[in-house]
Design a protein around this motif. Structure first.
Motif, mmCIF file in Angstrom:
data_model
loop_
_atom_site.group_PDB
_atom_site.id
_atom_site.type_symbol
_atom_site.label_atom_id
_atom_site.label_comp_id
_atom_site.label_asym_id
_atom_site.label_seq_id
_atom_site.Cartn_x
_atom_site.Cartn_y
_atom_site.Cartn_z
ATOM 1 N N THR A 12 45.474 -98.461 -34.779
ATOM 2 C CA THR A 12 45.167 -97.142 -35.322
ATOM 3 C C THR A 12 46.335 -96.208 -35.094
ATOM 4 N N ALA A 13 46.939 -95.756 -36.149
ATOM 5 C CA ALA A 13 48.066 -94.823 -36.125
ATOM 6 C C ALA A 13 49.309 -95.401 -35.500
ATOM 7 N N ILE A 14 49.258 -96.674 -35.045
ATOM 8 C CA ILE A 14 50.432 -97.263 -34.403
ATOM 9 C C ILE A 14 51.257 -97.943 -35.482
ATOM 10 N N GLY A 15 52.536 -97.586 -35.595
ATOM 11 C CA GLY A 15 53.408 -98.189 -36.571
ATOM 12 C C GLY A 15 53.140 -97.710 -37.990
ATOM 13 N N LYS A 16 52.309 -96.712 -38.176
ATOM 14 C CA LYS A 16 51.971 -96.198 -39.500
ATOM 15 C C LYS A 16 52.484 -94.769 -39.608
ATOM 16 N N PRO A 17 53.262 -94.444 -40.659
ATOM 17 C CA PRO A 17 53.747 -93.068 -40.807
ATOM 18 C C PRO A 17 52.581 -92.090 -40.850
ATOM 19 N N ALA A 18 52.753 -90.950 -40.208
ATOM 20 C CA ALA A 18 51.655 -89.994 -40.069
ATOM 21 C C ALA A 18 51.140 -89.518 -41.417
ATOM 22 N N HIS A 19 52.045 -89.345 -42.393
ATOM 23 C CA HIS A 19 51.587 -88.821 -43.682
ATOM 24 C C HIS A 19 50.836 -89.861 -44.505
ATOM 25 N N ARG A 20 50.770 -91.103 -44.016
ATOM 26 C CA ARG A 20 49.992 -92.138 -44.687
ATOM 27 C C ARG A 20 48.820 -92.607 -43.837
ATOM 28 N N ASP A 21 48.606 -91.980 -42.725
ATOM 29 C CA ASP A 21 47.547 -92.375 -41.802
ATOM 30 C C ASP A 21 46.293 -91.558 -42.093
ATOM 31 N N PRO A 22 45.211 -92.177 -42.551
ATOM 32 C CA PRO A 22 43.991 -91.413 -42.851
ATOM 33 C C PRO A 22 43.478 -90.617 -41.658
ATOM 34 N N ASN A 23 43.682 -91.138 -40.465
ATOM 35 C CA ASN A 23 43.226 -90.426 -39.272
ATOM 36 C C ASN A 23 43.966 -89.097 -39.112
ATOM 37 N N VAL A 24 45.286 -89.139 -39.283
ATOM 38 C CA VAL A 24 46.089 -87.923 -39.189
ATOM 39 C C VAL A 24 45.757 -86.975 -40.338
ATOM 40 N N LEU A 25 45.521 -87.529 -41.512
ATOM 41 C CA LEU A 25 45.208 -86.681 -42.665
ATOM 42 C C LEU A 25 43.869 -85.971 -42.489
ATOM 43 N N ARG A 26 42.904 -86.631 -41.833
ATOM 44 C CA ARG A 26 41.642 -85.942 -41.532
ATOM 45 C C ARG A 26 41.887 -84.783 -40.572
ATOM 46 N N TRP A 27 42.725 -85.031 -39.561
ATOM 47 C CA TRP A 27 43.074 -83.937 -38.646
ATOM 48 C C TRP A 27 43.771 -82.801 -39.401
ATOM 49 N N LEU A 55 46.515 -81.346 -29.333
ATOM 50 C CA LEU A 55 45.744 -82.345 -30.069
ATOM 51 C C LEU A 55 46.586 -83.405 -30.779
ATOM 52 N N PRO A 56 47.726 -83.066 -31.420
ATOM 53 C CA PRO A 56 48.471 -84.108 -32.141
ATOM 54 C C PRO A 56 48.849 -85.307 -31.285
ATOM 55 N N ALA A 57 49.136 -85.105 -30.008
ATOM 56 C CA ALA A 57 49.506 -86.226 -29.144
ATOM 57 C C ALA A 57 48.373 -87.218 -28.970
ATOM 58 N N ARG A 58 47.125 -86.797 -29.252
ATOM 59 C CA ARG A 58 45.969 -87.686 -29.168
ATOM 60 C C ARG A 58 45.600 -88.273 -30.523
ATOM 61 N N VAL A 59 46.292 -87.862 -31.578
ATOM 62 C CA VAL A 59 45.965 -88.303 -32.924
ATOM 63 C C VAL A 59 46.962 -89.335 -33.430
ATOM 64 N N ALA A 75 33.964 -73.742 -40.565
ATOM 65 C CA ALA A 75 32.926 -74.744 -40.296
ATOM 66 C C ALA A 75 33.304 -76.103 -40.861
ATOM 67 N N VAL A 76 34.024 -76.138 -41.988
ATOM 68 C CA VAL A 76 34.418 -77.406 -42.610
ATOM 69 C C VAL A 76 35.246 -78.256 -41.648
ATOM 70 N N SER A 77 36.006 -77.596 -40.770
ATOM 71 C CA SER A 77 36.877 -78.344 -39.862
ATOM 72 C C SER A 77 36.105 -79.155 -38.830
ATOM 73 N N VAL A 78 34.884 -78.743 -38.515
ATOM 74 C CA VAL A 78 34.145 -79.386 -37.420
ATOM 75 C C VAL A 78 33.808 -80.840 -37.725
ATOM 76 N N PRO A 79 33.123 -81.163 -38.852
ATOM 77 C CA PRO A 79 32.860 -82.586 -39.115
ATOM 78 C C PRO A 79 34.123 -83.414 -39.305
ATOM 79 N N LEU A 80 35.165 -82.796 -39.847
ATOM 80 C CA LEU A 80 36.425 -83.527 -39.991
ATOM 81 C C LEU A 80 36.992 -83.896 -38.627
ATOM 82 N N LEU A 81 36.959 -82.958 -37.687
ATOM 83 C CA LEU A 81 37.460 -83.249 -36.343
ATOM 84 C C LEU A 81 36.609 -84.304 -35.641
ATOM 85 N N ILE A 82 35.310 -84.256 -35.850
ATOM 86 C CA ILE A 82 34.438 -85.254 -35.232
ATOM 87 C C ILE A 82 34.768 -86.652 -35.746
ATOM 88 N N SER A 83 35.211 -86.750 -37.001
ATOM 89 C CA SER A 83 35.529 -88.059 -37.581
ATOM 90 C C SER A 83 36.905 -88.576 -37.181
#
Length: 463
Positions: A10-25, A136-140, A189-197
């Motif tokens: 997860t997010a390892i070796g994957k550019p941040a702008h192509r990582d769905p996890n980072v994009l949700r953040w 937060l980015p260091a954990r994403v 409020a929209v940010s809350v479910p996105l952060l939870i995911s």
């Protein structure tokens, strides 16, 4: 929601702008920032409608007091309880406060007191929100992607400033301040479910701030390392693990630290850590000098310069647009490249060159030339700011990142704005030229610090 999931790759070796996890953040952050922009439009409009200009100014300024006084404590909270937990809680409070005032304005005409109370609440929450957002980015994502994330974050800020103003104005035009406050609350409020995911990763061994960067030992001082040792060792997940959803698992080690130390002890440990770090300490000084020399001229100074030269409000707007375009281009460059070599060196020279451009802004012959110079200032300031932010992210031990971000935010948002009334008074006495040159000299000192301190000058971003 409270389970710890091992997510290999997860997010390892994957550019941040192509990582769905980072994009949700990023989507969560962008929505929250747009909501902030709409909120400020709503607050300023409602304050003007319900009070005198002086009272409206006081309402707009009152949030700065708790933000400045509580910022360092906010960094301690982010480190003790986990940055995502704090960001989610902050967004929930801001959403509830905004919607409550929207309902109050819709049902009654209560005057200025709920607006002042809302400003105090937002300022207080900002003191906790800003350090947590920085940590937060260091954990994403991984350390080698943090520079790219800084560029993406800069683009989000530019997008929010471009979209939020017109959106807030449209809401005010259609439904008044109540509608604008309601819209701001919903966007936050929209940010809350996105952060939870968002999947949270535990920093791997090589991610844990080879904290000396330029040679400082990992603790920045032996006593400091001991102060947070339990927090770093008791997180529960192995290297590469990701935590989904639950704040409890994210902050497991932080909770152990909270039992072992006091908040005041954590704050002192964080300040000692920064002071002893051979990269972070001079970097904080460079950021402080750069911001002190930059904020005055590019805010109140530009307004007075436009009035003096007869550019008018539209001319000033175009100059500010030039600055925004330049800053956005710098953020885009870092997003695409992901890493620039010799980061400390480049940041130092960018601050120096930017300071020269700031001084030149007071002597350009017309508005077109001023737009060009402002674009250059934005490009150089955006580049140096993004690189300094990325160095803070990568040089700081994750256990201290909330406190490191709090100190940086306090310098930029607490102390630097004090230069605005000083700049205005100085321009009234000596004129725009000398004050812009003096501010440029202060800003340039930040570049001198970055280039003269060997460990900062040689600091690199991980690649």
């Amino acid at each position: 929601m409270t389970s710890t999931l091992i997510a290999p790759g997860t997010a390892i070796g994957k550019p941040a702008h192509r990582d769905p996890n980072v994009l949700r953040w990023l989507a969560a952050y962008t929505s929250s920032m747009v909501g902030d922009s709409v909120y400020y439009i709503a607050l300023s409009w409602a304050a003007v409608q319900h009070g005198s200009p002086a009272q409206a100014g006081a309402v707009m300024a009152v949030s700065a007091v708790p933000r400045a006084l509580l910022m360092l404590g906010g960094g301690v909270i982010a480190d003790r309880f986990g940055p995502r937990r704090v960001v989610i809680g902050s967004d929930l409070v801001r959403c509830a406060a905004g919607l409550s005032v929207a309902a109050l304005l819709f049902l009654t005409s209560p005057g200025l007191w709920p607006l002042a109370l809302l400003a105090v609440v937002f300022g207080t929450v900002d003191a906790v929100f800003m350090p947590a957002v920085g940590a937060l980015p260091a954990r994403v994502t991984t350390r080698d992607q943090l520079a790219r994330v800084q560029g993406m974050r800069g683009l989000a800020i530019r997008f929010a400033s471009v979209v939020g103003g017109p959106l807030g104005g449209l809401a005010v035009a259609l439904g008044g301040a109540a509608a604008a406050f309601g819209l701001a609350g919903l966007l936050i409020a929209v940010s809350v479910p996105l952060l939870i995911s968002v999947r949270m990763r535990e920093p791997a061994a090589d991610d844990k701030a080879e904290a000396g960067g330029g040679g400082a030992d990992a603790g920045g001082g032996g006593a400091d390392a001991g102060d947070v040792g339990e927090g770093k060792g008791g997180r529960g997940a192995g290297p590469g693990a990701a935590v989904l959803g639950a704040p409890d698992s994210e902050a497991g080690g932080a909770t152990a630290t909270a039992r072992a130390t006091t908040p005041l002890g954590d704050l002192r440990a964080g300040l000692r850590y920064i002071r002893a770090h051979r990269v972070l300490a001079p970097l904080m000084l460079a950021i402080a000098l750069g911001d002190l020399g930059f904020v005055g001229p590019l805010n109140v100074g530009l307004t007075l310069l436009a009035d003096e030269r007869g550019w008018g409000a539209s001319g000033m707007g175009w100059v500010l647009s030039g600055f925004g375009v330049g800053a956005g281009a710098a953020a885009l460059l870092l997003t695409v490249r992901g890493r620039l070599p010799h980061a400390g060196h480049v940041a130092g020279w960018a601050i120096l060159a930017g300071s020269v451009a700031i001084g030149a802004l007071a002597f350009v012959p017309g508005v077109l030339a001023a737009i060009g110079v402002a674009l250059l200032v934005g490009l150089l300031a955006g580049l140096s700011g993004a690189l300094c932010g990325a160095l803070l992210q990568t040089q700081a031990d994750p256990a201290y990142l909330g406190r490191v971000t709090a100190v940086s935010s306090l310098v930029s948002l607490g102390f630097a704005p004090l230069s605005m009334p000083l700049s205005a008074a100085a321009i009234g006495t000596w004129g725009t030229g000398p004050v812009f040159v003096g501010s440029a000299a202060v800003c340039g000192l930040g570049g001198v610090v970055a280039l003269c301190v060997r460990d900062l000058r040689r600091a690199e971003l991980p690649g």
